[in-house]
Write a protein that holds these residues in place. Structure first.
Motif, mmCIF file in Angstrom:
data_model
loop_
_atom_site.group_PDB
_atom_site.id
_atom_site.type_symbol
_atom_site.label_atom_id
_atom_site.label_comp_id
_atom_site.label_asym_id
_atom_site.label_seq_id
_atom_site.Cartn_x
_atom_site.Cartn_y
_atom_site.Cartn_z
ATOM 1 N N LEU A 86 73.238 77.948 53.222
ATOM 2 C CA LEU A 86 73.745 77.764 51.867
ATOM 3 C C LEU A 86 72.717 77.051 51.004
ATOM 4 N N ALA A 88 72.916 74.650 48.254
ATOM 5 C CA ALA A 88 73.933 73.790 47.647
ATOM 6 C C ALA A 88 73.323 72.884 46.592
ATOM 7 N N SER A 229 77.894 75.333 46.187
ATOM 8 C CA SER A 229 77.171 76.492 46.719
ATOM 9 C C SER A 229 77.026 77.620 45.712
#
Length: 298
Positions: A86, A88, A229
């Motif tokens: 991810l 983020a 995200s």
């Protein structure tokens, strides 16, 4: 900007490759201002000619420097999703002994970078300045692979909390401080396990000045990670037609991201904290120590 001259080049982010059909200016003059804002891209790297036969992603025609940066960020978001990672919206720092990291979350202006500056003053190593790469592919705790290398701060509020940085009283609203001792951001040699996440709010609530960090329930944590995200997709380009970056993430990619978000909410303890940057940094240090095996605590 964004004329007709284009090139197909390859970018590398955390060891992963992205072929891009972009304005020639990306490789000729824009790269030093683009690379620090792309997660996992080494500041000293340069775009290279893409391998023959590789299908590149095409930057929209007429895109200027800022739109190129945003478009590349969105496609890196999707690239890393395919590898269990991810992107983020978070700042990350590693404990001085090198074991374990904290991930600092919060909206724009919440004080993530201010807390990171306080951690740096305690000897912590900076891993990500605004977007962190979180590997969620394994069954255990997620790990930080790196992130964006720019260390950008709001000049006035930073000068208030950290006068020792010697920021000028007048000038741009935001300034880069990554060239200062102890603030340089570099990818770790290997993934750094995340001990805890902390949603920060510098001076957000004076009544919380002496309060302990509050644990976040799983449902709220999942929503927090979902927002964080989607950071690289939360823009509309300035190019003709104003394409939305959400177009880059198809439904299958979204479902993959949602699965990682749920995994984060289940595997990673998340807390909230209020107060001064130094106080939150002290709480972060205790949280990381408390969520490591005893033999790993510094």
């Amino acid at each position: 900007m964004g004329g007709g001259d284009r090139r197909v080049v390859e970018l590398r982010s955390a060891g992963r490759r992205l072929a891009v059909d972009a304005p020639a200016a990306l490789a000729e003059s824009w790269w030093p201002r683009v690379a620090p804002h792309l997660p996992g891209v080494a500041p000293g790297s340069v775009p290279v000619a893409a391998s023959p036969g590789v299908r590149p992603v095409a930057v929209p025609s007429g895109a200027g420097l800022v739109d190129v940066r945003r478009w590349l960020g969105a496609h890196l978001h999707r690239l890393h999703l395919e590898h269990g990672t991810l992107c983020a919206h978070a700042v990350s720092a590693q404990v001085p002994c090198g074991r374990g990291a904290v991930v600092l979350l919060g909206g724009h202006g919440a004080g993530k970078t201010l807390v990171a500056l306080a951690l740096a003053g305690r000897g912590w190593r900076m891993l990500a300045g605004d977007v962190a790469l979180l590997d969620c592919s394994g069954p255990g705790r997620p790990a930080v692979l790196g992130g964006t290398s720019a260390m950008v701060v709001r000049r006035r509020v930073t000068a208030r909390w950290f006068p020792e940085l010697g920021l000028p009283p007048d000038g741009p609203a935001v300034v880069e401080v990554g060239d200062r001792p102890g603030l340089a951001i570099a990818a770790p040699g290997r993934p750094v396990p995340v001990a805890a996440g902390l949603v920060v709010d510098v001076d957000g609530d004076s009544s919380g000045a002496e309060a302990a960090p509050e644990p976040v329930d799983r449902h709220t944590a999942a929503n927090t990670w979902l927002r964080a995200s989607g950071h690289l997709l939360d823009r509309v380009l300035q190019t003709p037609g104003g394409r939305a970056l959400h177009e880059v993430e198809d439904h299958a990619a979204y479902l993959r991201r949602l699965a990682f978000v749920r995994a984060l909410s289940e595997r990673l303890p998340l807390y909230t904290a209020w107060g001064s940057p130094e106080r939150i940094a002290a709480l972060a240090a205790r949280l990381v120590a408390g969520h490591q095996p005893a033999q790993e605590v510094c």
